[in-house]
Write a protein that holds these residues in place. Structure first.
Motif, PDB file in Angstrom:
ATOM      1  N   UNK A  40       0.846  -1.194   0.000  1.00  0.00           N
ATOM      2  CA  UNK A  40       0.000   0.000   0.000  1.00  0.00           C
ATOM      3  C   UNK A  40       0.881   1.243   0.000  1.00  0.00           C
ATOM      4  N   UNK A  41       0.881   2.044  -1.083  1.00  0.00           N
ATOM      5  CA  UNK A  41       1.746   3.237  -1.116  1.00  0.00           C
ATOM      6  C   UNK A  41       1.246   4.368  -0.234  1.00  0.00           C
TER       7      UNK A  41
ATOM      8  N   UNK B   4       2.229   8.789   3.960  1.00  0.00           N
ATOM      9  CA  UNK B   4       2.030   9.373   5.282  1.00  0.00           C
ATOM     10  C   UNK B   4       3.317   9.328   6.108  1.00  0.00           C
ATOM     11  N   UNK B   5       4.104   8.279   5.933  1.00  0.00           N
ATOM     12  CA  UNK B   5       5.403   8.223   6.615  1.00  0.00           C
ATOM     13  C   UNK B   5       6.302   9.358   6.140  1.00  0.00           C
TER      14      UNK B   5
ATOM     15  N   UNK C 281      12.585  11.850   1.188  1.00  0.00           N
ATOM     16  CA  UNK C 281      12.762  11.673  -0.263  1.00  0.00           C
ATOM     17  C   UNK C 281      12.884  10.191  -0.602  1.00  0.00           C
ATOM     18  N   UNK C 282      13.642   9.450   0.162  1.00  0.00           N
ATOM     19  CA  UNK C 282      13.771   8.004  -0.076  1.00  0.00           C
ATOM     20  C   UNK C 282      12.425   7.298   0.093  1.00  0.00           C
ATOM     21  N   UNK C 283      11.656   7.706   1.081  1.00  0.00           N
ATOM     22  CA  UNK C 283      10.348   7.092   1.313  1.00  0.00           C
ATOM     23  C   UNK C 283       9.403   7.357   0.140  1.00  0.00           C
ATOM     24  N   UNK C 284       9.417   8.589  -0.364  1.00  0.00           N
ATOM     25  CA  UNK C 284       8.538   8.915  -1.493  1.00  0.00           C
ATOM     26  C   UNK C 284       8.979   8.200  -2.765  1.00  0.00           C
TER      27      UNK C 284
ATOM     28  N   UNK D 129       5.371  16.720  -2.733  1.00  0.00           N
ATOM     29  CA  UNK D 129       6.135  16.488  -1.501  1.00  0.00           C
ATOM     30  C   UNK D 129       7.637  16.466  -1.783  1.00  0.00           C
ATOM     31  N   UNK D 130       8.041  15.905  -2.908  1.00  0.00           N
ATOM     32  CA  UNK D 130       9.458  15.939  -3.281  1.00  0.00           C
ATOM     33  C   UNK D 130       9.930  17.372  -3.511  1.00  0.00           C
TER      34      UNK D 130
END
Length: 531
Positions: free
Chosen positions: A148-149, A154-155, A169-172, A188-189
């Protein structure tokens, strides 16, 4: 005879219509209802309507049998998700207390294995400000469902709030690999790149987000990015595009109107701000901008009426009380202006503009020590503003600190060399306090060059500059006034010519005027002696 009767009965039975009837069987056996049928014959004294009425009864009973069977089997939802709809309903209604109770019950029943209740609980914790605990719950949701992206988005949002932009950035990017690109991830980036001071990358991400989906918040972020880097024209272009797609959005109209107001295009600013107030008459940002526009044109009473309407919707706005104070300052009500500025300073103690205005008002009331204190406090917050150094220098000059005042004026001239207020005040200080007329004349000649490029100056500045030019014998056309090169002999020749001309005129007149001729000569001789 009996055989004939039986034959007739058999014939009637074959011609009778075949309809299903309710058999006597177990109600739970649905297959028996569909298979069993019987034949009903028409009695001699029975009508066809009664037969049709009997034939409709088995259909109703069959439907009720199916319902009873479904009820006995239970709901089709799994036990882990049977309260998700109720949790969602209370969450969107912002009934967080009831929502938390349902979530806790669901967590106990599922032994902390339910994804959606944990997700909602994490959202509520983030609203309450507990970002770290919210991050842990989102990570737990990601462990339950790693495909689930939304959990990763949210993280990443929590990581941005915690200031961990590289991890966000890594999470996105991981979320992009699961669900592909969307406008939320690109936006968000761009926010992360903006915090990391990567201007070009942030602009690219915001532009990509607008190509995927147009949203008002993205237009605002991109315009603010341009404004922070001094690109006012690009910011206007972005807001114009946003208004083209969202013509009734109040935020975009107000932002663009403020930019035109700062640029001096009052007609366009008034048009945009009026349109914004038409859609939302209680928008205090548009009211503040419209009041500021009227305040610049000297309509202080109209501006105060606008600010009175804005105070009802946003009474704790420091900008509002700052503008009200400047209206009272324009009306020469200095005590009321200072009280409003003190309230604005209480609401926003780190706003250097409020401290600037406080220093200016105390300087006007000849409270030079207080003016120096507020100017010094403002300089700790904004060290690159020449106007603050100018206020500091004027306060020091009145306090008798001439050397320090001269240094402050030099710093103000370095930072704001094209500011007419700085130039005129510095020239006045040099002429009246330090008696350095030569340097004062050079600064005024610099003021004259700026005046040619932009002649729209304040009336007070122009009046003060004219007085200085007269005192320093500077021509009004911008060149240094040259002293008259006429010698005393030239002046004597002119006076003699004037005396001869008056004498010739007196010969043609009566004797009464001849008696007055010696007096004219004496006055001329006295003037020669004075020279």
């Amino acid at each position: 005879m009996s055989a004939e009767t039986s034959t007739v009965l058999t014939t009637k039975a074959q011609s009778a219509p075949q309809v299903p009837v309710k058999p006597k069987h177990d109600q739970g056996d649905v297959g028996t209802v569909q298979a069993s049928q019987s034949v009903v014959t028409k009695a001699p004294n029975q009508s066809m309507q009664e037969i049709s009425h009997i034939s409709e009864t088995p259909k109703v009973s069959a439907i009720s049998a199916r319902r009873n069977t479904s009820r006995r089997k239970g709901t089709a939802f799994p036990a882990l998700e049977r309260r998700n709809w109720l949790i969602h309903m209370h969450y969107v209604r912002k009934d967080y207390a009831r929502c938390r109770d349902l979530i806790e019950e669901q967590i106990k029943e599922t032994k902390n294995r339910c994804e959606y209740p944990l997700h909602v609980k994490a959202m509520i914790l983030r609203v309450d400000g507990d970002i770290q605990q919210s991050l842990k719950l989102f990570q737990r949701c990601h462990q339950i469902n790693q495909s689930n992206p939304e959990n990763l988005k949210q993280i990443g949002k929590n990581l941005i709030l915690l200031g961990r932009h590289k991890s966000a950035i890594e999470c996105y990017k991981t979320a992009m690999g699961l669900g592909g690109k969307d406008w939320q991830i690109c936006q968000s980036l761009g926010i992360c790149a903006q915090f990391l001071k990567d201007y070009k990358q942030a602009e690219a991400h915001f532009s990509e987000a607008l190509t995927l989906s147009r949203h008002v918040i993205t237009y605002q972020l991109l315009s603010n990015l341009h404004l922070n880097h001094g690109e006012v024209a690009s910011a206007k272009h972005v807001l114009e595009k946003g208004i083209h797609h969202y013509g009734e959005n109040v935020e975009l109209l107000t932002s663009l109107g403020v930019l035109y107001l700062q640029a001096g295009d009052f007609h366009r600013a008034f048009e945009l701000l009026g349109k914004s107030l038409t859609y939302d008459p209680e928008n205090y940002k548009a009211i503040l901008a419209a009041g500021s526009l009227m305040q610049q044109h000297g309509d202080f009473d109209v501006a105060l009426s606008k600010y009175r309407a804005a105070a009802q919707s946003c009474p704790e706005s420091s900008s509002l009380w700052n503008n009200i104070a400047m209206c009272f300052f324009g009306k020469k009500k200095l005590v009321a202006a200072i009280s409003c500025l003190k309230r604005a300073h209480y609401l926003s103690p780190f706003d250097w503009r409020i401290l600037y205005n406080l220093s200016l008002l105390h300087l006007t009331m000849q409270q030079f020590a207080s003016s120096f204190q507020f100017a010094s406090s403002a300089l700790t917050l904004k060290r690159e503003d020449g106007g603050l150094y100018m206020l500091l220098a004027i306060s020091l000059a009145y306090l008798g600190q001439e050397n320090n005042a001269n240094q402050a004026f030099q710093q103000a001239l370095t930072l704001s060399g094209d500011d007419p207020h700085v130039l005129v005040n510095f020239a006045s200080f040099l002429h009246h306090t330090l008696a350095d007329s030569q340097q004062a004349s050079q600064i005024l000649s610099r003021f004259k060059k700026i005046k040619k490029d932009s002649p729209n100056f304040d009336k007070e500045v122009l009046d003060a500059s004219k007085k200085l030019m007269v005192a320093l014998n500077i021509a009004d056309d911008g060149e240094l006034g040259k002293k008259s090169s006429e010698t005393t002999t030239d002046k004597k020749k002119k006076r003699k010519e004037k005396r001869d001309s008056t004498a010739q005129k007196s010969d043609s007149k009566g004797s009464l005027e001849e008696r007055n001729l010696p007096g004219v000569g004496k006055e001329a001789e006295n003037e020669e002696k004075r020279d």
